[in-house]
Design an enzyme around this catalytic site. Structure first.
Site, PDB file in Angstrom:
ATOM      1  N   HIS A 128      34.801  38.548  45.804  1.00  0.00           N
ATOM      2  CA  HIS A 128      34.434  38.589  44.382  1.00  0.00           C
ATOM      3  C   HIS A 128      35.612  38.192  43.500  1.00  0.00           C
ATOM      4  O   HIS A 128      35.853  38.799  42.466  1.00  0.00           O
ATOM      5  CB  HIS A 128      33.876  39.955  43.990  1.00  0.00           C
ATOM      6  CG  HIS A 128      32.754  40.397  44.854  1.00  0.00           C
ATOM      7  ND1 HIS A 128      31.517  39.779  44.836  1.00  0.00           N
ATOM      8  CD2 HIS A 128      32.676  41.360  45.806  1.00  0.00           C
ATOM      9  CE1 HIS A 128      30.728  40.361  45.726  1.00  0.00           C
ATOM     10  NE2 HIS A 128      31.407  41.313  46.321  1.00  0.00           N
ATOM     11  N   GLY A 189      32.633  29.322  40.411  1.00  0.00           N
ATOM     12  CA  GLY A 189      32.204  29.792  39.086  1.00  0.00           C
ATOM     13  C   GLY A 189      32.158  31.277  38.984  1.00  0.00           C
ATOM     14  O   GLY A 189      32.375  32.013  39.864  1.00  0.00           O
TER      15      GLY A 189
END
Length: 189
Positions: A128, A189
């Protein structure tokens, strides 16, 4: 705009979700919005995000800002309810969803193999962005280990498992490294 929970972000109270920025998934969800007697909203937040300006507008009683702050808080409660999911929750999803099931955040061979046991169609090797779990291993290292697993390689070769990669992508060579290690695609992204 980078959304993260780094110490300097917290010290400066840079938490865009609290102002309703970055919660478009919730605001566009008919079920979530129906709880509040509202229709889904499909809009983009103002850019660039200015937390100081949002605070001023909120304190001045700006109705649109107050609504954004309200929904930001409600969405944070929804996403961070304190209820944690385990492998049995994944089984429930698989038993009740016939579509593709992709699990993000895989960082170990054990979890990749366990995901296979629970019938996922794909995994995303990711930490993450390293923002949420301070001290996480680099995802490229995790990908290398995971792709050494005979179970993962066999499932990938037979088309039962798609291996995607996310985290630490800065330039083109990073993409090629992930693909060379066995990822079928790289997310950004």
């Amino acid at each position: 705009m980078t959304i993260g929970w780094r110490p300097h972000d917290l010290e400066r109270a840079y938490i865009p979700f609290g102002h309703g920025v970055g919660i478009q998934v919730g605001r566009s969800d008919p079920v979530f919005m129906a709880r509040y007697g509202r229709q889904p909203v499909h809009e983009r937040p103002d850019f660039p995000y200015d937390s100081v300006e949002k605070d001023k507008l909120f304190l001045a009683g700006d109705e649109k800002t107050k609504e954004s702050v309200f929904f930001g808080g409600e969405w944070l409660k929804e996403c961070n309810s304190g209820l944690y999911h385990d492998w049995e929750d994944l089984r429930f999803l698989r038993d009740n969803w016939e579509g593709p099931l992709v699990l993000k955040g895989i960082q170990s061979v054990l979890d990749a193999e366990k995901a296979l046991e629970y019938g996922v169609d794909g995994i995303i090797v990711s930490n993450h962005g390293g923002r949420q779990v301070d001290g996480a291993i680099p995802s490229l290292y995790a990908l290398e280990s995971i792709m050494k697993s005979p179970k993962v390689k066999e499932a990938q070769a037979s088309g039962k498992l798609t291996v995607l990669f996310d985290s630490g992508i800065r330039t083109g060579p990073d993409i090629f490294k992930a693909l060379a290690l066995g990822a079928q695609a790289v997310l950004r992204g």
